[in-house]
Design a protein around this motif. Structure first.
Motif, short mmCIF file in Angstrom:
data_model
loop_
_atom_site.label_atom_id
_atom_site.label_comp_id
_atom_site.label_asym_id
_atom_site.label_seq_id
_atom_site.Cartn_x
_atom_site.Cartn_y
_atom_site.Cartn_z
N GLN A 1 33.05 120.42 97.52
CA GLN A 1 32.63 120.69 96.30
C GLN A 1 31.75 119.43 95.78
OE1 GLN A 1 34.43 123.46 94.22
NE2 GLN A 1 36.37 122.59 93.96
N ILE A 2 31.92 118.37 96.41
CA ILE A 2 31.18 117.17 96.06
C ILE A 2 29.60 117.29 96.31
CG2 ILE A 2 31.49 115.87 98.07
CD1 ILE A 2 32.11 113.50 96.24
N SER A 3 29.08 118.20 97.30
CA SER A 3 28.01 118.47 97.74
C SER A 3 27.00 118.77 96.68
CB SER A 3 27.57 119.23 99.10
OG SER A 3 28.05 120.48 98.73
N SER A 4 27.83 119.66 95.71
CA SER A 4 27.04 120.26 94.38
C SER A 4 26.49 119.02 93.52
CB SER A 4 28.16 121.14 93.50
OG SER A 4 28.31 122.17 94.47
N TYR A 5 27.17 117.77 93.68
CA TYR A 5 26.94 116.57 92.64
C TYR A 5 26.28 115.18 93.34
CZ TYR A 5 30.08 119.42 90.19
OH TYR A 5 30.73 120.70 89.45
N TRP A 6 26.59 115.38 94.57
CA TRP A 6 26.08 114.18 95.38
C TRP A 6 24.86 114.13 95.65
CZ3 TRP A 6 24.76 114.19 100.77
CH2 TRP A 6 24.52 112.81 101.27
N GLN A 7 24.08 112.83 95.36
CA GLN A 7 22.73 112.84 95.63
C GLN A 7 22.59 112.19 96.96
OE1 GLN A 7 20.03 113.96 93.71
NE2 GLN A 7 21.82 114.79 92.61
N GLU A 8 21.77 112.66 97.90
CA GLU A 8 21.49 112.17 99.31
C GLU A 8 21.46 110.73 99.16
OE1 GLU A 8 19.34 113.31 103.38
OE2 GLU A 8 19.24 114.45 101.80
N GLY A 9 22.07 109.93 99.98
CA GLY A 9 21.63 108.47 100.28
C GLY A 9 22.62 107.60 99.26
N THR A 10 23.17 108.36 98.39
CA THR A 10 23.88 107.73 97.42
C THR A 10 25.57 107.26 98.00
OG1 THR A 10 22.90 108.54 95.53
CG2 THR A 10 25.09 107.63 95.16
N PRO A 11 25.97 106.18 97.86
CA PRO A 11 27.38 105.71 98.54
C PRO A 11 28.28 106.44 97.51
CG PRO A 11 26.48 103.81 97.69
CD PRO A 11 25.27 104.80 97.51
N LEU A 12 29.36 106.80 98.04
CA LEU A 12 30.70 107.37 97.17
C LEU A 12 31.81 106.37 97.42
CD1 LEU A 12 31.15 110.92 99.14
CD2 LEU A 12 29.85 110.37 96.96
N ALA A 13 32.39 106.13 96.26
CA ALA A 13 33.49 105.17 96.20
C ALA A 13 34.70 106.10 95.92
CB ALA A 13 33.49 104.14 95.00
N ILE A 14 35.49 105.83 96.70
CA ILE A 14 36.94 106.80 96.81
C ILE A 14 38.10 105.82 96.73
CG2 ILE A 14 38.07 108.29 98.28
CD1 ILE A 14 35.77 109.06 99.58
N ASN A 15 38.93 106.15 95.73
CA ASN A 15 40.19 105.36 95.60
C ASN A 15 41.17 106.23 96.46
OD1 ASN A 15 42.72 104.28 94.79
ND2 ASN A 15 42.08 104.40 92.78
N LEU A 16 41.65 105.66 97.34
CA LEU A 16 42.70 106.14 98.49
C LEU A 16 44.01 106.17 97.78
CD1 LEU A 16 41.01 104.63 101.73
CD2 LEU A 16 40.98 106.89 100.75
N ALA A 17 44.21 105.44 96.90
CA ALA A 17 45.62 105.53 96.15
C ALA A 17 45.51 105.55 94.44
CB ALA A 17 46.63 104.51 96.45
N PRO A 18 44.93 106.87 94.21
CA PRO A 18 44.47 106.68 92.70
C PRO A 18 45.93 106.63 91.79
CG PRO A 18 44.27 108.93 93.54
CD PRO A 18 44.54 107.98 94.79
N THR A 19 46.90 106.97 92.07
CA THR A 19 47.99 107.00 91.25
C THR A 19 48.82 105.53 91.26
OG1 THR A 19 49.51 108.20 92.65
CG2 THR A 19 48.24 109.46 91.31
N VAL A 20 48.37 104.55 91.95
CA VAL A 20 48.99 103.34 92.40
C VAL A 20 48.31 102.35 91.87
CG1 VAL A 20 50.22 101.99 94.15
CG2 VAL A 20 50.06 104.49 94.32
N ASP A 21 48.85 101.14 91.22
CA ASP A 21 48.59 100.06 90.86
C ASP A 21 48.65 99.07 92.08
OD1 ASP A 21 48.02 97.66 89.97
OD2 ASP A 21 49.02 97.56 88.10
N LEU A 22 47.60 99.22 93.00
CA LEU A 22 47.96 98.48 94.26
C LEU A 22 48.06 97.00 94.07
CD1 LEU A 22 45.21 100.43 96.21
CD2 LEU A 22 47.84 100.57 96.86
N PRO A 23 47.35 96.12 93.45
CA PRO A 23 47.63 94.98 93.38
C PRO A 23 49.07 94.56 92.92
CG PRO A 23 45.54 95.30 92.40
CD PRO A 23 46.35 96.76 92.74
#
Length: 164
Positions: A1-23
């Protein structure tokens, strides 16, 4: 679904543990554990991801209680903001949702009739309506077809005995 919103050439920032306070979780691990960083990390993210990520830096390939605070902070930051830039999409051959079509502003929202050309109707995926994956396109196709069908004039019955 992201291709409907993503602009070509724009980097994506992904949180690989969104429910965890990693620090905080890594700091707690450092205070109580002697496991390898990858093993401690595997309690927070899938183990294969933990192994692959920890192998990226020598500072992360040791027991967590021996890792520096800076190394653990760097690990937490990278996992929370993994950046990548896609090189493109797989194109229309693999597309499940596409954008574009007849502009909804050009149609009656009650009948799906073209405002500029009476008697011309557009329904379903030919109309520029995009939804999430999961059957929404089917719902839109059925609903727009129903609205259109309700608006269509019924054919006039010919008098009995009329010649064709």
């Amino acid at each position: 679904q992201i291709s409907s919103y993503w602009q070509e050439g724009t980097p994506l920032a992904i949180n690989l543990a969104p429910t965890v306070d990693l620090p905080a979780a890594l700091a707690q691990g450092k205070a109580r554990s002697r496991k390898l960083v990858s093993n401690e990390l595997a309690t927070l993210v899938p183990s294969r991801l933990a192994d692959a990520w920890a192998s990226r830096e020598a500072d992360w390939q040791r027991p967590i209680n021996e890792a520096s605070d800076k190394a653990l902070a760097r690990l937490a930051e990278q996992l929370a903001r993994w950046e990548l830039t896609p090189t493109g999409t797989e194109g229309y051959k693999k597309a499940e949702v596409t954008l574009g079509g007849v502009d909804t502003k050009a149609l009656s929202q009650q009948t799906m009739e073209c405002k500029a050309q009476p008697g011309l109707y557009f329904i379903g995926e030919v109309v520029d309506v995009t939804g999430w994956l999961g059957g929404y396109n089917f719902q839109w196709a059925w609903a727009s077809a129903y609205a259109c069908a309700q608006a269509l004039p019924l054919p006039q019955a010919e008098p009995a005995g009329a010649a064709h």
